[in-house]
Write a protein that holds these residues in place. Structure first.
Motif, PDB file in Angstrom:
ATOM      1  N   TRP A  43      48.860 -54.012 -67.032  1.00 54.65           N
ATOM      2  CA  TRP A  43      49.892 -54.724 -66.274  1.00 54.65           C
ATOM      3  C   TRP A  43      51.248 -54.032 -66.377  1.00 54.65           C
ATOM      4  N   LYS A  44      51.416 -53.157 -67.357  1.00 52.17           N
ATOM      5  CA  LYS A  44      52.675 -52.433 -67.510  1.00 52.17           C
ATOM      6  C   LYS A  44      52.708 -51.157 -66.666  1.00 52.17           C
ATOM      7  N   VAL A  45      51.532 -50.641 -66.305  1.00 51.91           N
ATOM      8  CA  VAL A  45      51.448 -49.425 -65.488  1.00 51.91           C
ATOM      9  C   VAL A  45      51.744 -49.802 -64.037  1.00 51.91           C
ATOM     10  N   MET A  46      52.768 -49.162 -63.469  1.00 54.30           N
ATOM     11  CA  MET A  46      53.167 -49.469 -62.091  1.00 54.30           C
ATOM     12  C   MET A  46      52.736 -48.333 -61.166  1.00 54.30           C
ATOM     13  N   LYS A  47      52.164 -48.693 -60.017  1.00 54.95           N
ATOM     14  CA  LYS A  47      51.747 -47.730 -59.004  1.00 54.95           C
ATOM     15  C   LYS A  47      52.473 -48.057 -57.710  1.00 54.95           C
TER      16      LYS A  47
ATOM     17  N   VAL B  53      45.225 -61.441 -59.113  1.00 60.47           N
ATOM     18  CA  VAL B  53      44.247 -61.078 -60.135  1.00 60.47           C
ATOM     19  C   VAL B  53      44.470 -62.009 -61.320  1.00 60.47           C
ATOM     20  N   ASN B  54      43.426 -62.703 -61.724  1.00 57.93           N
ATOM     21  CA  ASN B  54      43.482 -63.591 -62.897  1.00 57.93           C
ATOM     22  C   ASN B  54      44.666 -64.561 -62.853  1.00 57.93           C
ATOM     23  N   GLY B  55      44.928 -65.123 -61.714  1.00 52.57           N
ATOM     24  CA  GLY B  55      45.978 -66.125 -61.593  1.00 52.57           C
ATOM     25  C   GLY B  55      47.374 -65.570 -61.379  1.00 52.57           C
ATOM     26  N   LYS B  56      47.541 -64.259 -61.405  1.00 51.10           N
ATOM     27  CA  LYS B  56      48.840 -63.641 -61.135  1.00 51.10           C
ATOM     28  C   LYS B  56      48.875 -63.271 -59.652  1.00 51.10           C
ATOM     29  N   VAL B  57      49.801 -63.861 -58.926  1.00 53.46           N
ATOM     30  CA  VAL B  57      49.861 -63.705 -57.472  1.00 53.46           C
ATOM     31  C   VAL B  57      51.091 -62.887 -57.080  1.00 53.46           C
ATOM     32  N   PHE B  58      50.878 -61.932 -56.175  1.00 49.90           N
ATOM     33  CA  PHE B  58      51.955 -61.075 -55.695  1.00 49.90           C
ATOM     34  C   PHE B  58      52.016 -61.148 -54.178  1.00 49.90           C
ATOM     35  N   LYS B  59      53.216 -61.279 -53.657  1.00 43.86           N
ATOM     36  CA  LYS B  59      53.471 -61.248 -52.221  1.00 43.86           C
ATOM     37  C   LYS B  59      54.101 -59.883 -51.944  1.00 43.86           C
ATOM     38  N   ILE B  60      53.412 -59.046 -51.189  1.00 47.27           N
ATOM     39  CA  ILE B  60      53.817 -57.653 -51.011  1.00 47.27           C
ATOM     40  C   ILE B  60      54.201 -57.403 -49.562  1.00 47.27           C
ATOM     41  N   LYS B  61      55.413 -56.911 -49.377  1.00 48.18           N
ATOM     42  CA  LYS B  61      55.932 -56.661 -48.037  1.00 48.18           C
ATOM     43  C   LYS B  61      55.268 -55.436 -47.416  1.00 48.18           C
ATOM     44  N   ARG B  62      55.005 -55.527 -46.124  1.00 49.71           N
ATOM     45  CA  ARG B  62      54.426 -54.406 -45.383  1.00 49.71           C
ATOM     46  C   ARG B  62      55.522 -53.478 -44.877  1.00 49.71           C
ATOM     47  N   GLY B  63      55.184 -52.196 -44.688  1.00 49.39           N
ATOM     48  CA  GLY B  63      56.085 -51.255 -44.048  1.00 49.39           C
ATOM     49  C   GLY B  63      57.061 -50.551 -44.972  1.00 49.39           C
ATOM     50  N   ILE B  64      57.002 -50.821 -46.275  1.00 50.02           N
ATOM     51  CA  ILE B  64      57.876 -50.132 -47.231  1.00 50.02           C
ATOM     52  C   ILE B  64      57.050 -49.753 -48.467  1.00 50.02           C
ATOM     53  N   ASN B  65      57.539 -48.779 -49.219  1.00 52.42           N
ATOM     54  CA  ASN B  65      56.895 -48.420 -50.487  1.00 52.42           C
ATOM     55  C   ASN B  65      57.251 -49.479 -51.527  1.00 52.42           C
TER      56      ASN B  65
ATOM     57  N   LEU C 102      49.014 -52.001 -61.942  1.00 49.72           N
ATOM     58  CA  LEU C 102      47.740 -51.338 -61.698  1.00 49.72           C
ATOM     59  C   LEU C 102      46.623 -52.282 -61.230  1.00 49.72           C
ATOM     60  N   PRO C 103      46.409 -53.449 -61.836  1.00 49.57           N
ATOM     61  CA  PRO C 103      45.332 -54.326 -61.356  1.00 49.57           C
ATOM     62  C   PRO C 103      45.537 -54.770 -59.897  1.00 49.57           C
ATOM     63  N   ILE C 104      46.766 -55.031 -59.505  1.00 50.70           N
ATOM     64  CA  ILE C 104      47.048 -55.424 -58.115  1.00 50.70           C
ATOM     65  C   ILE C 104      46.807 -54.235 -57.189  1.00 50.70           C
ATOM     66  N   TYR C 105      47.214 -53.053 -57.622  1.00 50.67           N
ATOM     67  CA  TYR C 105      46.996 -51.825 -56.856  1.00 50.67           C
ATOM     68  C   TYR C 105      45.505 -51.639 -56.567  1.00 50.67           C
ATOM     69  N   ARG C 106      44.679 -51.841 -57.590  1.00 51.04           N
ATOM     70  CA  ARG C 106      43.221 -51.694 -57.428  1.00 51.04           C
ATOM     71  C   ARG C 106      42.670 -52.688 -56.418  1.00 51.04           C
TER      72      ARG C 106
END
Length: 70
Positions: free
Chosen positions: A20-24, A43-55, A60-64
């Protein structure tokens, strides 16, 4: 035997924490008109809202999860 089991559990727990500390960095293309301009990944109850169109940097688990879903 119990001490061995506790060591194994601690090792697994340490690996999970480190992931969870490794950022991609990830880029998700923009959505067609009329669709949401973000995606939601969890992943495992941790929810991320990720914007489209930008880096965006994500753990790492969310990236996968995102890589497997596209």
């Amino acid at each position: 035997m119990a001490a061995t089991k506790n060591k194994a559990e601690a090792k697994v727990s340490a690996q999970e924490t480190d992931e969870w500390k490794v950022m991609k960095e990830i880029f998700i293309t923009k959505a067609p008109k009329g669709e949401d301009n973000f995606i939601i990944a969890s992943v495992n109850g941790k929810v991320f809202k990720i914007k489209r169109g930008i880096n965006v940097k994500v753990p790492l688990p969310i990236y996968r999860v995102i890589q497997h879903s596209f």
